[in-house]
Design a protein around this motif. Structure first.
Motif, PDB file in Angstrom:
ATOM      1  N   VAL A  67     -34.184  -5.228  25.588  1.00  6.89           N
ATOM      2  CA  VAL A  67     -33.719  -6.667  25.351  1.00  6.89           C
ATOM      3  C   VAL A  67     -33.934  -7.399  26.742  1.00  6.89           C
ATOM      4  O   VAL A  67     -33.389  -7.075  27.721  1.00  6.89           O
ATOM      5  CB  VAL A  67     -32.291  -6.692  24.888  1.00  6.89           C
ATOM      6  CG1 VAL A  67     -31.909  -8.168  24.702  1.00  6.89           C
ATOM      7  CG2 VAL A  67     -32.092  -6.020  23.538  1.00  6.89           C
ATOM      8  N   PRO A  68     -34.821  -8.363  26.850  1.00  2.00           N
ATOM      9  CA  PRO A  68     -35.046  -9.328  27.881  1.00  2.00           C
ATOM     10  C   PRO A  68     -33.887  -9.856  28.551  1.00  2.00           C
ATOM     11  O   PRO A  68     -32.863 -10.403  27.745  1.00  2.00           O
ATOM     12  CB  PRO A  68     -36.185 -10.444  27.534  1.00  2.00           C
ATOM     13  CG  PRO A  68     -36.746  -9.827  26.272  1.00  2.00           C
ATOM     14  CD  PRO A  68     -35.563  -8.991  25.539  1.00  2.00           C
ATOM     15  N   MET A  69     -33.727 -10.000  29.995  1.00  2.00           N
ATOM     16  CA  MET A  69     -32.400 -10.347  30.622  1.00  2.00           C
ATOM     17  C   MET A  69     -32.636 -11.744  30.362  1.00  2.00           C
ATOM     18  O   MET A  69     -31.255 -12.507  30.367  1.00  2.00           O
ATOM     19  CB  MET A  69     -32.616 -10.134  31.821  1.00  2.00           C
ATOM     20  CG  MET A  69     -31.492 -10.425  32.812  1.00  2.00           C
ATOM     21  SD  MET A  69     -30.015  -9.502  32.174  1.00  2.00           S
ATOM     22  CE  MET A  69     -30.026  -7.940  32.492  1.00  2.00           C
ATOM     23  N   ASP A  70     -33.761 -12.474  30.055  1.00  2.00           N
ATOM     24  CA  ASP A  70     -33.798 -14.140  30.023  1.00  2.00           C
ATOM     25  C   ASP A  70     -32.889 -14.365  28.707  1.00  2.00           C
ATOM     26  O   ASP A  70     -32.286 -15.620  28.653  1.00  2.00           O
ATOM     27  CB  ASP A  70     -34.961 -14.503  29.799  1.00  2.00           C
ATOM     28  CG  ASP A  70     -36.019 -14.244  31.105  1.00  2.00           C
ATOM     29  OD1 ASP A  70     -35.415 -14.223  31.810  1.00  2.00           O
ATOM     30  OD2 ASP A  70     -37.258 -14.172  30.771  1.00  2.00           O
ATOM     31  N   LEU A  71     -32.997 -13.602  27.554  1.00  2.71           N
ATOM     32  CA  LEU A  71     -32.003 -14.007  26.335  1.00  2.71           C
ATOM     33  C   LEU A  71     -30.410 -13.956  27.101  1.00  2.71           C
ATOM     34  O   LEU A  71     -29.721 -14.899  26.445  1.00  2.71           O
ATOM     35  CB  LEU A  71     -32.295 -12.974  25.361  1.00  2.71           C
ATOM     36  CG  LEU A  71     -33.531 -12.837  24.821  1.00  2.71           C
ATOM     37  CD1 LEU A  71     -33.677 -11.936  23.750  1.00  2.71           C
ATOM     38  CD2 LEU A  71     -33.739 -14.482  24.174  1.00  2.71           C
ATOM     39  N   ARG A  72     -29.997 -12.895  27.838  1.00  2.00           N
ATOM     40  CA  ARG A  72     -28.678 -13.016  28.370  1.00  2.00           C
ATOM     41  C   ARG A  72     -28.252 -14.269  29.081  1.00  2.00           C
ATOM     42  O   ARG A  72     -27.359 -14.796  29.013  1.00  2.00           O
ATOM     43  CB  ARG A  72     -28.281 -11.731  28.913  1.00  2.00           C
ATOM     44  CG  ARG A  72     -28.343 -10.543  28.289  1.00  2.00           C
ATOM     45  CD  ARG A  72     -28.177  -9.273  29.068  1.00  2.00           C
ATOM     46  NE  ARG A  72     -28.255  -7.839  28.366  1.00  2.00           N
ATOM     47  CZ  ARG A  72     -29.419  -7.273  28.198  1.00  2.00           C
ATOM     48  NH1 ARG A  72     -30.683  -7.477  28.431  1.00  2.00           N
ATOM     49  NH2 ARG A  72     -29.158  -6.152  27.377  1.00  2.00           N
ATOM     50  N   GLU A  73     -29.239 -14.485  30.008  1.00  2.00           N
ATOM     51  CA  GLU A  73     -28.836 -15.439  31.017  1.00  2.00           C
ATOM     52  C   GLU A  73     -28.847 -16.973  30.391  1.00  2.00           C
ATOM     53  O   GLU A  73     -28.220 -17.699  30.776  1.00  2.00           O
ATOM     54  CB  GLU A  73     -30.105 -15.379  32.094  1.00  2.00           C
ATOM     55  CG  GLU A  73     -29.999 -14.405  32.963  1.00  2.00           C
ATOM     56  CD  GLU A  73     -31.134 -14.274  33.997  1.00  2.00           C
ATOM     57  OE1 GLU A  73     -32.063 -14.975  33.900  1.00  2.00           O
ATOM     58  OE2 GLU A  73     -31.086 -13.467  34.959  1.00  2.00           O
ATOM     59  N   ALA A  74     -29.889 -17.118  29.250  1.00  2.00           N
ATOM     60  CA  ALA A  74     -30.015 -18.336  28.683  1.00  2.00           C
ATOM     61  C   ALA A  74     -28.656 -18.594  27.871  1.00  2.00           C
ATOM     62  O   ALA A  74     -27.831 -19.753  27.849  1.00  2.00           O
ATOM     63  CB  ALA A  74     -31.042 -18.294  27.426  1.00  2.00           C
ATOM     64  N   LEU A 123     -25.450 -21.242  28.494  1.00  2.00           N
ATOM     65  CA  LEU A 123     -24.954 -22.340  27.560  1.00  2.00           C
ATOM     66  C   LEU A 123     -23.246 -22.162  27.409  1.00  2.00           C
ATOM     67  O   LEU A 123     -22.628 -22.793  26.512  1.00  2.00           O
ATOM     68  CB  LEU A 123     -25.457 -22.023  26.207  1.00  2.00           C
ATOM     69  CG  LEU A 123     -26.951 -22.622  26.170  1.00  2.00           C
ATOM     70  CD1 LEU A 123     -27.588 -22.106  24.736  1.00  2.00           C
ATOM     71  CD2 LEU A 123     -27.124 -23.931  26.290  1.00  2.00           C
ATOM     72  N   GLY A 124     -22.693 -21.317  28.120  1.00  4.96           N
ATOM     73  CA  GLY A 124     -21.297 -20.947  28.150  1.00  4.96           C
ATOM     74  C   GLY A 124     -20.906 -19.822  27.041  1.00  4.96           C
ATOM     75  O   GLY A 124     -19.693 -19.835  26.760  1.00  4.96           O
ATOM     76  N   TRP A 131     -19.042 -10.900  25.817  1.00 15.10           N
ATOM     77  CA  TRP A 131     -18.838 -10.069  24.504  1.00 15.10           C
ATOM     78  C   TRP A 131     -19.644 -10.853  23.308  1.00 15.10           C
ATOM     79  O   TRP A 131     -20.079  -9.983  22.436  1.00 15.10           O
ATOM     80  CB  TRP A 131     -17.513  -9.866  24.019  1.00 15.10           C
ATOM     81  CG  TRP A 131     -16.674 -11.152  23.699  1.00 15.10           C
ATOM     82  CD1 TRP A 131     -15.964 -12.093  24.575  1.00 15.10           C
ATOM     83  CD2 TRP A 131     -16.624 -11.559  22.320  1.00 15.10           C
ATOM     84  NE1 TRP A 131     -15.577 -13.151  23.764  1.00 15.10           N
ATOM     85  CE2 TRP A 131     -15.915 -12.989  22.350  1.00 15.10           C
ATOM     86  CE3 TRP A 131     -17.048 -10.955  21.096  1.00 15.10           C
ATOM     87  CZ2 TRP A 131     -15.617 -13.456  21.161  1.00 15.10           C
ATOM     88  CZ3 TRP A 131     -16.854 -11.819  20.034  1.00 15.10           C
ATOM     89  CH2 TRP A 131     -16.207 -13.011  19.930  1.00 15.10           C
ATOM     90  N   LYS A 132     -19.675 -12.180  23.105  1.00 22.57           N
ATOM     91  CA  LYS A 132     -20.419 -12.846  21.950  1.00 22.57           C
ATOM     92  C   LYS A 132     -22.015 -12.534  22.273  1.00 22.57           C
ATOM     93  O   LYS A 132     -22.468 -12.518  21.223  1.00 22.57           O
ATOM     94  CB  LYS A 132     -19.819 -14.272  22.018  1.00 22.57           C
ATOM     95  CG  LYS A 132     -20.398 -14.716  20.608  1.00 22.57           C
ATOM     96  CD  LYS A 132     -19.662 -16.120  20.415  1.00 22.57           C
ATOM     97  CE  LYS A 132     -18.211 -16.074  19.931  1.00 22.57           C
ATOM     98  NZ  LYS A 132     -17.376 -17.532  19.945  1.00 22.57           N
ATOM     99  N   THR A 133     -22.214 -12.577  23.490  1.00 20.87           N
ATOM    100  CA  THR A 133     -23.666 -12.392  23.893  1.00 20.87           C
ATOM    101  C   THR A 133     -24.159 -11.377  23.350  1.00 20.87           C
ATOM    102  O   THR A 133     -25.161 -10.964  22.846  1.00 20.87           O
ATOM    103  CB  THR A 133     -23.961 -12.795  25.195  1.00 20.87           C
ATOM    104  OG1 THR A 133     -23.317 -14.164  25.661  1.00 20.87           O
ATOM    105  CG2 THR A 133     -25.478 -12.568  25.504  1.00 20.87           C
ATOM    106  N   ILE A 134     -23.409 -10.447  23.654  1.00 16.73           N
ATOM    107  CA  ILE A 134     -23.932  -8.780  23.279  1.00 16.73           C
ATOM    108  C   ILE A 134     -23.768  -8.715  21.753  1.00 16.73           C
ATOM    109  O   ILE A 134     -24.715  -8.036  21.149  1.00 16.73           O
ATOM    110  CB  ILE A 134     -23.036  -7.738  23.810  1.00 16.73           C
ATOM    111  CG1 ILE A 134     -22.971  -8.037  25.480  1.00 16.73           C
ATOM    112  CG2 ILE A 134     -23.183  -6.452  23.234  1.00 16.73           C
ATOM    113  CD1 ILE A 134     -22.032  -7.104  26.206  1.00 16.73           C
TER     114      ILE A 134
END
Length: 305
Positions: free
Chosen positions: A185-192, A196-197, A201-204
């Motif tokens: 999974v690209p790190m860009d998705l996590r950083e984006a 956005l705050g 845990w919700k990002t995962i």
């Protein structure tokens, strides 16, 4: 009068050299393609032969309704009739018990290793233990459960003991596959999401896992396919029975691998061979159905790119 040859243009030599190199590359590429296709054909030949033998010999017994609705209680192995319901239920129950524990524990372990470990001692120790479990033969896992669950704790041989053994075999496959899929999974998705705050845990839960869902589901199905066909745990940890049994907590409990072994020991009677091939075909069919179901689920709930 002496004729002096005019020199060739500078670009002609380079063009001919380029064409020569390009021709060599194309020839090498074509040769590599031939080798690859040949190896693929050699690999497909035994697969097709096995599938043909399995379908041609295993399909006729399972076309009978009794195969799916009756057990072998009251029917001798060398006699015609009887079904594999007891073995099918035993296989599904033992696999379900192992999967209920192995899948969530394996996924959460992989999440910790990828998202939270940061190279700490606990992460290194967990990775080391997963590597060890990945290479443990099924007979060793069965003997460990026999020593710990039956000899030390005093429980009897049962389908539950088989499930504990299958759990040890399934968990490292789930951990390793989920870990690899999460790293893809690209790190860009996590950083984006962090920008956005969105909490980690919700990002995962909302981004990382749905993105990797298709690969995770495939790995889980591979793990289930491996444990469903294991014969060493059922030989050591549970006794055989021709009767249908739902309770795995104690006493004999049949399964499809155990049924095939029982048929093999019963002799080379035509009825016995039919039941043995039918059990093998049923096992492959169940694995295929689970794989198709997992593909449908992952395609429906995974994030569309």
């Amino acid at each position: 009068m002496t004729n002096v040859a005019s020199p060739a243009p500078a670009g002609v030599g380079k063009a001919s050299s380029f064409l020569e190199i390009s021709g060599k590359r194309k020839a090498t590429d074509n040769f590599a393609k031939v080798i690859i296709y040949l190896c693929m054909a050699l690999a497909i030949i035994p697969l097709v032969f096995v599938l043909w033998e399995l379908i041609s010999k295993g399909l006729p017994p399972v076309l009978n309704a009794e195969w799916w609705t009756q057990d072998m209680l009251g029917t001798m192995y060398h006699q015609s009739g009887g079904g594999a319901l007891h073995a099918i239920i035993g296989t599904l129950v033992q696999t379900l018990l192992a999967s209920v524990i192995a899948i969530p524990v394996g996924i959460f372990t992989a999440i910790y290793l990828v998202e939270y470990s940061r190279g700490g001692w606990l992460g290194r120790t967990t990775t080391f233990m997963v590597d060890i479990l990945s290479g443990v033969p099924s007979i060793v896992a069965a003997l460990f459960i026999y020593a710990a669950w039956i000899t030390v704790l005093g429980f009897e041989r049962s389908g539950l003991a088989v499930a504990w053994s299958l759990l040890l075999l399934m968990m490292p496959i789930v951990v390793r596959n989920t870990e690899e899929m999460l790293r893809v999974v690209p790190m860009d998705l996590r950083e984006a999401a962090y920008a956005l705050g969105v909490p980690k845990w919700k990002t995962i839960a909302r981004i990382v896992l749905p993105t990797a869902l298709s690969g995770i589901a495939t790995g889980i199905m591979l793990a289930i396919a491996r444990i469903m066909g294991e014969s060493a745990p059922v030989l050591i940890l549970v006794g055989t029975t021709p009767a249908l049994k739902w309770d795995p907590s104690g006493g004999p409990m049949s399964s499809l691998p155990l049924m095939m072994l029982d048929m093999y020991k019963a002799g080379l009677n035509p009825n016995v061979l039919d039941k043995m091939w039918g059990a093998a075909f049923t096992l492959v069919l169940l694995i295929a159905i689970l794989n198709v179901g997992a593909r449908i689920i992952s395609a429906k709930f995974s994030v569309k790119q």
